[in-house]
Structure formats: structure tokens, C-alpha cells
Design a protein around this motif. Structure first.
Motif, PDB file in Angstrom:
ATOM      1  N   THR A  30       0.701  -1.230  -0.049  1.00 47.94           N
ATOM      2  CA  THR A  30       0.229   0.149  -0.068  1.00 47.94           C
ATOM      3  C   THR A  30       0.768   1.205  -0.152  1.00 47.94           C
ATOM      4  O   THR A  30       0.572   2.226  -0.704  1.00 47.94           O
ATOM      5  N   PHE A  31       1.982   1.272   0.838  1.00 48.26           N
ATOM      6  CA  PHE A  31       2.788   2.336   1.028  1.00 48.26           C
ATOM      7  C   PHE A  31       3.465   2.540  -0.562  1.00 48.26           C
ATOM      8  O   PHE A  31       3.743   3.636  -0.735  1.00 48.26           O
ATOM      9  N   ALA A  32       3.841   1.437  -1.061  1.00 49.74           N
ATOM     10  CA  ALA A  32       4.648   1.422  -2.421  1.00 49.74           C
ATOM     11  C   ALA A  32       3.874   2.151  -3.240  1.00 49.74           C
ATOM     12  O   ALA A  32       4.204   3.080  -4.168  1.00 49.74           O
ATOM     13  N   LYS A  33       2.716   1.808  -3.501  1.00 57.03           N
ATOM     14  CA  LYS A  33       1.676   2.338  -4.620  1.00 57.03           C
ATOM     15  C   LYS A  33       1.544   3.785  -4.212  1.00 57.03           C
ATOM     16  O   LYS A  33       1.687   4.778  -5.215  1.00 57.03           O
ATOM     17  N   LEU A  34       1.267   4.334  -3.067  1.00 58.55           N
ATOM     18  CA  LEU A  34       1.273   5.686  -2.813  1.00 58.55           C
ATOM     19  C   LEU A  34       2.452   6.552  -3.033  1.00 58.55           C
ATOM     20  O   LEU A  34       2.511   7.819  -3.400  1.00 58.55           O
ATOM     21  N   TYR A  35       3.639   5.898  -2.612  1.00 60.25           N
ATOM     22  CA  TYR A  35       4.817   6.692  -2.885  1.00 60.25           C
ATOM     23  C   TYR A  35       5.115   6.915  -4.278  1.00 60.25           C
ATOM     24  O   TYR A  35       5.497   8.008  -4.451  1.00 60.25           O
ATOM     25  N   GLY A  36       4.941   6.090  -5.267  1.00 59.30           N
ATOM     26  CA  GLY A  36       4.967   6.396  -6.537  1.00 59.30           C
ATOM     27  C   GLY A  36       3.965   7.378  -7.066  1.00 59.30           C
ATOM     28  O   GLY A  36       4.530   8.471  -7.786  1.00 59.30           O
ATOM     29  N   TYR A  37       2.981   7.327  -6.608  1.00 59.48           N
ATOM     30  CA  TYR A  37       1.944   8.502  -7.233  1.00 59.48           C
ATOM     31  C   TYR A  37       2.317   9.871  -6.821  1.00 59.48           C
ATOM     32  O   TYR A  37       2.298  10.690  -7.447  1.00 59.48           O
ATOM     33  N   ILE A  38       2.790  10.092  -5.554  1.00 61.00           N
ATOM     34  CA  ILE A  38       3.279  11.226  -5.002  1.00 61.00           C
ATOM     35  C   ILE A  38       4.538  11.566  -5.571  1.00 61.00           C
ATOM     36  O   ILE A  38       4.856  12.728  -5.895  1.00 61.00           O
ATOM     37  N   ARG A  39       5.522  10.711  -5.248  1.00 62.79           N
ATOM     38  CA  ARG A  39       7.079  11.340  -5.904  1.00 62.79           C
ATOM     39  C   ARG A  39       7.023  11.397  -7.562  1.00 62.79           C
ATOM     40  O   ARG A  39       7.661  12.541  -7.646  1.00 62.79           O
ATOM     41  N   TYR A  40       6.282  10.845  -8.228  1.00 61.03           N
ATOM     42  CA  TYR A  40       6.399  11.111  -9.838  1.00 61.03           C
ATOM     43  C   TYR A  40       5.263  11.999 -10.282  1.00 61.03           C
ATOM     44  O   TYR A  40       5.552  12.189 -11.488  1.00 61.03           O
ATOM     45  N   PHE A  41       4.038  12.147  -9.565  1.00 61.38           N
ATOM     46  CA  PHE A  41       3.052  12.720 -10.408  1.00 61.38           C
ATOM     47  C   PHE A  41       2.458  13.900  -9.406  1.00 61.38           C
ATOM     48  O   PHE A  41       1.628  14.539 -10.243  1.00 61.38           O
ATOM     49  N   HIS A  42       2.655  13.848  -8.250  1.00 62.01           N
ATOM     50  CA  HIS A  42       2.081  15.071  -7.583  1.00 62.01           C
ATOM     51  C   HIS A  42       3.212  16.126  -7.661  1.00 62.01           C
ATOM     52  O   HIS A  42       4.220  16.362  -7.302  1.00 62.01           O
ATOM     53  N   PRO A  43       2.607  17.480  -8.134  1.00 63.95           N
ATOM     54  CA  PRO A  43       3.751  18.329  -8.629  1.00 63.95           C
ATOM     55  C   PRO A  43       3.832  19.391  -7.594  1.00 63.95           C
ATOM     56  O   PRO A  43       4.564  20.558  -7.678  1.00 63.95           O
ATOM     57  N   SER A  44       3.837  19.327  -6.316  1.00 61.44           N
ATOM     58  CA  SER A  44       4.102  20.330  -5.295  1.00 61.44           C
ATOM     59  C   SER A  44       5.457  20.559  -4.961  1.00 61.44           C
ATOM     60  O   SER A  44       6.404  19.672  -5.204  1.00 61.44           O
ATOM     61  N   ASP A  45       5.711  21.683  -4.561  1.00 65.25           N
ATOM     62  CA  ASP A  45       7.185  22.434  -4.428  1.00 65.25           C
ATOM     63  C   ASP A  45       7.538  21.319  -3.153  1.00 65.25           C
ATOM     64  O   ASP A  45       9.014  21.131  -3.095  1.00 65.25           O
ATOM     65  N   GLU A  46       6.941  21.239  -2.170  1.00 67.86           N
ATOM     66  CA  GLU A  46       7.290  20.517  -0.916  1.00 67.86           C
ATOM     67  C   GLU A  46       7.876  19.028  -1.236  1.00 67.86           C
ATOM     68  O   GLU A  46       8.857  18.564  -0.644  1.00 67.86           O
ATOM     69  N   ALA A  47       7.155  18.421  -2.238  1.00 69.70           N
ATOM     70  CA  ALA A  47       7.517  16.996  -2.641  1.00 69.70           C
ATOM     71  C   ALA A  47       9.059  17.129  -3.028  1.00 69.70           C
ATOM     72  O   ALA A  47       9.556  15.909  -3.243  1.00 69.70           O
ATOM     73  N   GLN A  48       9.612  18.190  -3.625  1.00 66.95           N
ATOM     74  CA  GLN A  48      10.906  18.302  -4.326  1.00 66.95           C
ATOM     75  C   GLN A  48      11.914  18.590  -3.363  1.00 66.95           C
ATOM     76  O   GLN A  48      12.950  18.472  -3.590  1.00 66.95           O
ATOM     77  N   GLN A  49      11.477  18.881  -2.205  1.00 63.59           N
ATOM     78  CA  GLN A  49      12.475  19.189  -1.113  1.00 63.59           C
ATOM     79  C   GLN A  49      13.048  18.095  -0.168  1.00 63.59           C
ATOM     80  O   GLN A  49      14.019  18.288   0.671  1.00 63.59           O
ATOM     81  N   ILE A  50      12.484  16.779  -0.471  1.00 66.05           N
ATOM     82  CA  ILE A  50      12.963  15.882   0.610  1.00 66.05           C
ATOM     83  C   ILE A  50      13.874  14.727  -0.213  1.00 66.05           C
ATOM     84  O   ILE A  50      13.918  14.745  -1.355  1.00 66.05           O
ATOM     85  N   ASP A  51      14.389  13.941   0.484  1.00 66.76           N
ATOM     86  CA  ASP A  51      15.168  12.782   0.222  1.00 66.76           C
ATOM     87  C   ASP A  51      14.342  11.796   0.172  1.00 66.76           C
ATOM     88  O   ASP A  51      14.039  10.933   1.043  1.00 66.76           O
ATOM     89  N   TRP A  52      14.116  11.550  -1.199  1.00 66.09           N
ATOM     90  CA  TRP A  52      13.132  10.353  -1.436  1.00 66.09           C
ATOM     91  C   TRP A  52      13.673   8.871  -1.056  1.00 66.09           C
ATOM     92  O   TRP A  52      12.650   8.032  -0.668  1.00 66.09           O
ATOM     93  N   GLU A  53      14.884   8.815  -1.089  1.00 64.09           N
ATOM     94  CA  GLU A  53      15.264   7.470  -0.779  1.00 64.09           C
ATOM     95  C   GLU A  53      15.051   7.191   0.739  1.00 64.09           C
ATOM     96  O   GLU A  53      14.717   5.981   1.003  1.00 64.09           O
ATOM     97  N   LYS A  54      15.465   8.230   1.598  1.00 66.71           N
ATOM     98  CA  LYS A  54      15.324   7.980   3.098  1.00 66.71           C
ATOM     99  C   LYS A  54      13.937   8.170   3.272  1.00 66.71           C
ATOM    100  O   LYS A  54      13.662   7.411   4.134  1.00 66.71           O
ATOM    101  N   PHE A  55      13.075   8.821   2.536  1.00 65.87           N
ATOM    102  CA  PHE A  55      11.669   8.857   2.934  1.00 65.87           C
ATOM    103  C   PHE A  55      11.185   7.253   2.797  1.00 65.87           C
ATOM    104  O   PHE A  55      10.434   7.043   3.341  1.00 65.87           O
ATOM    105  N   ALA A  56      11.891   6.729   1.670  1.00 70.04           N
ATOM    106  CA  ALA A  56      11.153   5.299   1.582  1.00 70.04           C
ATOM    107  C   ALA A  56      11.678   4.385   2.504  1.00 70.04           C
ATOM    108  O   ALA A  56      10.975   3.688   3.224  1.00 70.04           O
ATOM    109  N   VAL A  57      12.625   4.731   3.137  1.00 73.25           N
ATOM    110  CA  VAL A  57      13.101   3.604   4.344  1.00 73.25           C
ATOM    111  C   VAL A  57      12.204   4.180   5.500  1.00 73.25           C
ATOM    112  O   VAL A  57      11.866   3.276   6.198  1.00 73.25           O
ATOM    113  N   LEU A  58      12.040   5.330   5.828  1.00 70.91           N
ATOM    114  CA  LEU A  58      11.071   5.716   6.885  1.00 70.91           C
ATOM    115  C   LEU A  58       9.857   5.342   6.785  1.00 70.91           C
ATOM    116  O   LEU A  58       9.092   4.797   7.709  1.00 70.91           O
TER     117      LEU A  58
END
Length: 749
Positions: free
Chosen positions: A32-60
Motif C-alpha cells: 500500500t505504501f509503495a503504491k502511494l509513494y509512486g503516485y506522490i513522488r512522480y506525479f504530484h507536483p507540489s514544491d514540498e515534494a521536491q525538497q525531501i530525500d526520497w530514498e530516505k523517505f522510502a526507508v522511513l
């Protein structure tokens, strides 16, 4: 039965059942997390989503959702993770009726705002950025460079005098900053020698030394430093000594001072640059770059108000806006700054040292990352059955719990990617580079359902060509191969080719046990792995030299034509029949195919297409055809003199992959009178893409969708022979090449 023992067994069963049930719940949460992760990382265009380390976010995220025990707890956890970067995200129970309100993402005064949304072409890992692109329309473009798994700084030296001699290779190293470490490497032929890693805590000068003896045939060595991670490292006092006549002599020395500047012909690879500072050499990685390009990749747009509504599992659905309003300062609406700050702090507290394959949540994060790359960007996903793909993902998540070492986890990733039947797929770890791979002095093939030895490269072993192998390392040969094949992605013919290498490979001087039937007797032998893998691949390929077989009949081995010397073209220009061996890997540097037709031919036999993506899950994809002719001169079909009028036969099999398949396609496209003999090729060509996973694995796969120009399938099918030829045991015993024999048979009719 003892009552106490019975109670113990019941409790053991119940605890085991409870553990398995919990594990399935964990897998469901992670999917479930994996699906939402992809939708937000690659398709949701917010500025905030560009400010984080997505690899560490996946670990968290994997760590947090794994422990959720109910759909409501999972929903709350997902909101806590994603809302700081996607404030307009909606997560709800599948039974609820929720409507998306565009007013929620519309500012009261939209003056100065523009629509912000994602466009993708291929998957943008930073590798080959002219072909693989991603951008948010109406936003500055920030492209991250591709970071290879390891970088090298080294020097190759040719010298015939070093064969068989003892050596010492020394250097000093010191880490300055960053999460980087390093080790020395010396390579002679296929033999690797390395030192222990320089620890990330080694911030004072450390000396490392490699000692050993060169092989008797060595005439070239490579000395260098392998750089892992990101940061800065100093090296100094590099010295190679060779022992001659019982005396150590300096063979090469570099202290990086001005007087020795001419000696510094070392070269850096990857995102590594060098600077001479205070008579030492500074190695440092460089990161992302910003550059200006057109504000969109293609014309199709997403409108404000467009969104996706998706089932994400565990009875939950999500609504994600695909376009947001944005001005010069931010996208609208803004997220809660305190929640964003808190999330950033949590990610910062994940140490670089914990980003290793031994960390369960790193392994789970890697599966999440890979799943989304292939779910949204792989052009061959439509070829797969959805149910099988979903099962493959959940199996990979489950296996991540058991794959506690980097080697085991690499196997899990290989099994995961096997699903795509992509002969370009490779998975590397740093250990592959440090150790190299070696094989025993035999080769074999499956012939008539028997594993037959086809080559013996040593006179000192009792095995002979034609012997049948029954067991490998105490396992039935068929079962052994079946296990090997599940880690190889590609067509059946490519898997057959790679399995005969992978079944026997291992670290240098390790052993493999073979049980075989030789001269009607059962024998058991233990063989040393002492042939380097690249040398082995050359040995198992047909090694016949290009030559005139008889009057006017020429054989050309394409693997020999790796220079621009066109003497072979002059030799064969008056040939009557031409047998072109296109097995194995080669580049057509002499553009042989351009000498086999008279007039210029437009177009190309293969169509290379990149997905142009606005929506997730492969929805509404458009294909962007890439002109191969614009990419490289080697794809141009311009006739060259001399024109060869010979009758042409082309030998192929499953070892022909990538560039050789383009060559074969060109031949057939430009000369429809050629005859192709042998077995199908691997079915994988087009530019490769790469991604370095956190934790120490680098992945490679086919980037574009490659099809024949008539629209028919090329992937996992390849070039098909006009005449299919099967090898027999008699061919092996008599030392015959049945493909060449078939060509000669037709020529002589």
C-alpha cells in the motif's frame, strides 16, 4: 505423548501461525505504501515534494507502515508521512463516497499563477538525460546527475617485463568529509587484488598495501582507487614496486607534486573529479546540476482539476491532484511548515551508515523504489499479466525479510527483474567489482536434454569433451540449472547462454564439484575456478579466425573486427560466398553491412520508442519515436565501396544481444537475399538505463520500447533464423560447428 511436550508443540504452532499472519499484514501495508509513494513522488507536483530525500523517505515509510495493525492505523500513518509534502492528498475507505473539490486547490486570486504538473519521457535517473527526461511544467528544472555505484581513479600500464614477478602497490588515503570510503585495487588480466575499505571514520592518513605475484602471461596492469559513496577523499604517495633479481625496484611513483605532474595520467570515472592540493590529490564527487531547457517535453497538457483516484490496498483508496497552481514562490496550497520541518528532521536523523543492505528497511525501500520505476516507466509492463506482476512485487517484499546479506538481496532483486524477460537486465554490487568472477576450465551445453561438456581448457583434468554432467555441487544438474535460471532475465535463448556461465562462476580459486559420466564410468572431480569471466566468454565463443575457407568462400568473425582497419573488407570484396559470424558481442566498427547493398535505403529496421508519460500506471501513454540515424552515424544506410556481391549467410544464436542484434537487423533490412542460420538472438536492443539503489546495488535495463519497423515484437524474441539448426552430441565430439557446416552445405549444393 508427554502432555508438556504436546502443549509446547501447540504453542509453537500458534506462534508460527501468528508470525506468518503478521508478516502477510506487513506485506500488505508495504505494498500500500509503495503504491502511494509512486503516485506522490512522480506525479504530484507540489514544491514540498521536491525538497525531501526520497530514498530516505522510502526507508522511513517502510519502517512506519510495517507496524500498523489496522486499516485506520495505516491510513493515519500514511497521512502523517505524506501530508507534509502533499497537503491536498485524500485517503479514504473504499466504501466511502468521496468527491474531489477543485476549489480546495484553487487560490482566491489566481493572478500570477500557472499550472504545475509533471511530464516524463522514459525514466529520468540522470543516465542518458537527452533521452530520459522529467520536468514539472512551469517550474525550474533541477536534474540530478547519474551516480554510479562506484567511481575509479586509476592508471593502466602496459609492460611485458612484469609477467611472473612479485609486486607491491602502496598508497595513502584520508577521508575529509561525506559518507564516502575507498579501497585500493590492482588488476592484472582477470586477477583482482584489493585492500580493506577505508572506513568512513578514517579521517587521518591511512596507508594501504597490496602485495602479490603477477601471472606468467601478464603484460598489463591497472592500479587505482575505487571510490564509494559521496564526499571528499585525499590520496598521496602512490607507488608500485616490482621485484627483479631479488631486489625491489620502483616501477611507478606519484606524489602529486609539480615535478611529477607529467606522470599524473590517472583518469577519474563517474561523478568524480580531481584537484591537486598541497602535493596531494583531492577526489570529490559532484552532485546535481541546473540547466535551462524548453519548458515542456511534449505538447500534451494536464489541466487544473485533473486527479487520479486509485485503489492502494488494505481497503483504502487515494485521490491525488495531478496539477496545482503555482507562482514564483510556491505551489498552492502550502503545506503545514511545522509538519514539513518535522518530516525533514526525521529524514535527516536517518544516518548514512544505516543505508546498507543489512538494514531491513533499506531492503524494503529498494523494492518500493524499483516497483515504482517499473510500474510507471517500463515500456514492457503492458506485456505482463497484472496478477503475475502484483504477485512478483509481494514476493519480492516477502523475500526482503530473508535476504539479510547484500549477496542474498542481490538475488532477490534479480528474481524480481527476471519477470520482464529483458536481456539487458544486470544487477551489480561492489563485491562484483572487488572480487571479479572466475570459472573452471570446462564449458557445457544442454544437448538432447543432456548437459554435455563442449570444451575443456586444461589437460590436467580427467573430464573430456562429450562427457555428460549429472550433478553439480551435489545437486541434480537439471535442478541446479533451474535454480540458476531464475536469477537471469531475458529470452529463453539468452537465459540458456547466460546459465552455462552463471552455473559455474564464483570467486577466484574457489571450487565446484562435478559428477559426470566419462567413458561409461561415473567420476567425481573438484575443479578450481581459475579463468576470468571475460577470458572465459572469449573461449566459449567460436574462435575461428576470419579466413578464406576455400576458393571464393570467406568466413568473417565479427568479434575480430573491432577496429577501423578495413583490410578484411579489401580481402572479401571479390568473394563469391560470405559467412558472417554474428554470435557474441561486438560493434560493427567497419560498417560491414553498408558494403552489401547498392543504393541508399531510408528508414531503419527497428523502431526505438520512449514513453511520454503524464499519468501513472501506464495510462494514456504516447510513444516518442527516436531517430537512430540522428543518434549515431553507425545507423546510417549509405552504401560504401567496394560493393560486395557475394551470397551472404549470417550465423546467429542467443549470445547475440544489443548492438549485434542491430547489426543483424541492418543486414536483413538492407539485403533481403541474405540467409540467417542458427538460433534466435536475445531480443534486447536500444539504449540502456541505469539506477543506483541505496545500499550498494546498481541496476540496468532496456530504456525504450524496441519493435520492428512493421510493428511486430522484438523484445525477448529478437532476430529469428531462416534455418534453425540444433547442435548434436556428434557435432561436439567431432569438433564441428553445425551452423557453419549448414552454411557450407547450402553453398556447395
Amino acid at each position: 505423548m508427554n502432555p508438556n511436550k504436546l502443549v509446547y508443540l501447540i504453542l509453537l504452532f500458534l506462534s508460527s501461525w501468528s508470525l506468518n499472519a503478521q508478516t502477510q499484514k506487513q506485506i500488505d501495508n508495504l505494498y500500500t505504501f509503495a503504491k502511494l509513494y509512486g503516485y506522490i513522488r512522480y506525479f504530484h507536483p507540489s514544491d514540498e515534494a521536491q525538497q525531501i530525500d526520497w530514498e530516505k523517505f522510502a526507508v522511513l515509510g517502510c519502517r512506519e507502515v510495517e507496524k500498523c495493525r489496522s486499516p485506520q492505523e495505516l491510513k493515519n500513518t500514511l497521512y502523517e508521512l505524506f501530508q507534509p509534502i502533499a497537503p491536498t492528498l485524500i485517503i479514504f475507505n473504499s466504501k466511502e463516497n468521496i468527491n474531489f473539490e477543485v476549489s480546495e486547490i484553487t487560490p482566491l486570486d489566481s493572478t500570477g499563477y500557472k499550472p504545475i504538473y509533471w511530464q516524463h519521457q522514459g525514466f529520468n535517473s540522470g543516465f542518458m538525460p537527452k533521452l530520459n527526461k522529467s520536468l514539472r511544467v512551469n517550474r525550474p528544472i533541477h536534474t540530478k546527475e547519474f551516480h554510479p555505484l562506484f567511481k575509479t581513479y586509476g592508471l593502466g600500464i602496459n609492460n611485458d617485463s612484469i609477467a611472473g614477478k612479485e609486486f607491491r602497490f602502496r598508497a595513502k588515503m584520508k577521508r575529509l568529509n561525506g559518507a564516502c570510503n575507498s579501497f585500493l585495487i590492482l588488476r592484472s588480466g582477470e586477477i583482482f587484488e584489493t585492500t580493506e575499505d577505508l572506513s568512513v571514520s578514517d579521517t587521518v592518513w591511512q596507508e594501504r598495501t597490496i602485495e602479490g605475484t603477477f601471472n606468467s602471461f601478464t603484460n598489463r596492469l591497472y592500479t587505482g582507487i575505487v571510490f564509494k559513496g559521496e564526499g571528499q577523499l585525499l590520496i598521496d604517495d602512490i607507488e608500485v614496486q616490482i621485484k627483479s633479481n631479488d631486489k625491489w625496484e620502483v616501477f611507478y611513483k606519484n606524489g602529486f607534486n609539480k615535478n611529477e605532474a607529467s606522470k599524473n595520467s590517472w583518469k577519474a570515472t563517474g561523478n568524480l573529479r580531481t584537484t591537486i592540493i598541497d602535493n596531494s590529490c583531492l577526489l570529490e564527487t559532484f552532485d546535481s546540476v541546473k540547466y535551462s531547457t524548453p519548458n515542456q517535453i511534449f505538447d500534451k497538457q494536464i489541466q487544473i482539476g485533473e486527479y487520479i483516484e486509485k485503489e492502494i490496498g488494505y481497503g483504502l483508496r487515494c485521490i491525488v491532484p495531478l496539477a496545482l497552481y503555482g507562482n514564483e514562490n510556491s505551489t498552492y496550497p502550502l503545506s503545514n511548515p511545522e509538519k514539513l520541518s518535522h518530516l525533514s528532521l526525521r529524514l535527516k536523523n536517518i544516518s548514512e551508515d544505516s543505508m546498507r543492505a543489512e538494514n531491513l528497511y533499506l531492503r524494503l525501500a529498494d523494492i518500493v523504489i524499483l516497483y515504482n520505476i517499473f510500474q510507471h516507466f517500463n515500456p514492457y509492463l503492458p506485456y505482463l499479466y497484472e496478477k503475475a506482476w502484483n504477485e512478483n512485487v509481494t514476493n519480492a517484499i516477502a523475500n526482503a525479510y530473508q535476504s539479510i546479506t547484500l549477496i542474498d538481496f542481490k538475488k532477490n532483486i534479480e528474481m524480481f527483474l527476471n519477470h520482464f524477460h529483458d536481456s539487458h537486465v544486470r544487477v551489480w554490487s561492489i563485491d562484483d567489482y572487488k572480487e571479479g568472477y572466475h570459472l573452471p576450465p570446462i564449458a557445457c551445453e544442454w544437448i538432447n536434454d543432456k548437459l554435455i561438456i563442449t570444451h575443456v581448457f586444461s589437460d590436467s583434468i580427467i573430464l573430456r569433451v562429450g562427457d555428460e554432467i549429472k550433478r553439480i555441487n551435489n545437486t541434480d544438474a537439471k535442478l541446479y540449472y533451474k535454480d540458476v535460471e531464475k536469477y537471469i532475465s531475458g529470452s529463453d535463448d539468452w537465459i540458456n547462454y547466460m546459465a552455462k556461465i552463471n552455473a559455474f562462476r564464483g570467486h577466484v580459486d574457489s571450487t565446484t564439484i562435478i559428477e559426470a559420466i566419462s567413458n561409461s564410468k561415473n567420476i567425481r572431480v573438484e575443479l578450481n575456478r581459475n579463468i576470468g569471466i571475460s577470458d572465459y566468454e572469449k573461449l566459449i565463443q567460436p574462435n575461428k579466425s576470419s579466413q578464406e575457407l576455400s576458393d571464393g568462400i570467406w568466413y568473417v568473425n565479427m568479434r575480430e573486427l573491432q577496429s577501423k582497419d578495413n583490410s578484411i573488407i579489401e580481402s572479401i570484396k571479390y568473394s563469391k560466398s560470405l559467412i558472417i559470424d554474428a554470435r557474441g558481442y561486438f560493434l560493427d566498427k567497419q560498417k560491414l553491412h553498408t558494403h552489401l547493398f547498392k543504393k541508399k535505403i531510408s528508414g531503419h529496421p527497428l523502431s526505438i520508442n520512449y514513453n511520454q508519460i503524464l499519468y501513472p500506471d501506464g495510462e494514456e501513454i504516447r510513444l516518442k519515436k527516436v531517430s537512430l540515424i540522428k543518434q549515431s552515424n553507425r545507423f546510417k544506410h549509405i552504401p560504401q565501396k567496394p560493393f560486395i556481391k557475394a551470397r551472404v549467410f549470417v550465423i546467429i544464436d542467443g549470445s547475440a544481444c544489443s548492438a549485434p542484434e542491430t547489426f543483424i537487423s541492418n543486414l536483413r533490412y538492407c539485403n533481403n537475399e541474405i540467409t540467417i542460420i542458427g538460433q534466435p538472438t536475445a531480443g534486447a536492443t536500444g539504449a540502456k538505463n541505469m539506477y543506483t539503489l541505496p545500499g550498494g546495488l546498481q541496476i540496468q535495463w532496456t530504456g525504450p520500447l524496441t519493435i520492428f519497423s512493421d510493428g511486430s515484437q522484438f523484445h525477448a524474441k529478437g532476430n529469428m533464423p531462416d534455418i534453425l539448426v540444433e547442435k548434436t552430441i556428434e557435432d561436439v565430439l567431432q569438433g564441428k560447428d553445425p551452423y557453419i557446416e549448414k552454411a557450407l552445405e547450402i553453398i556447395n549444393q
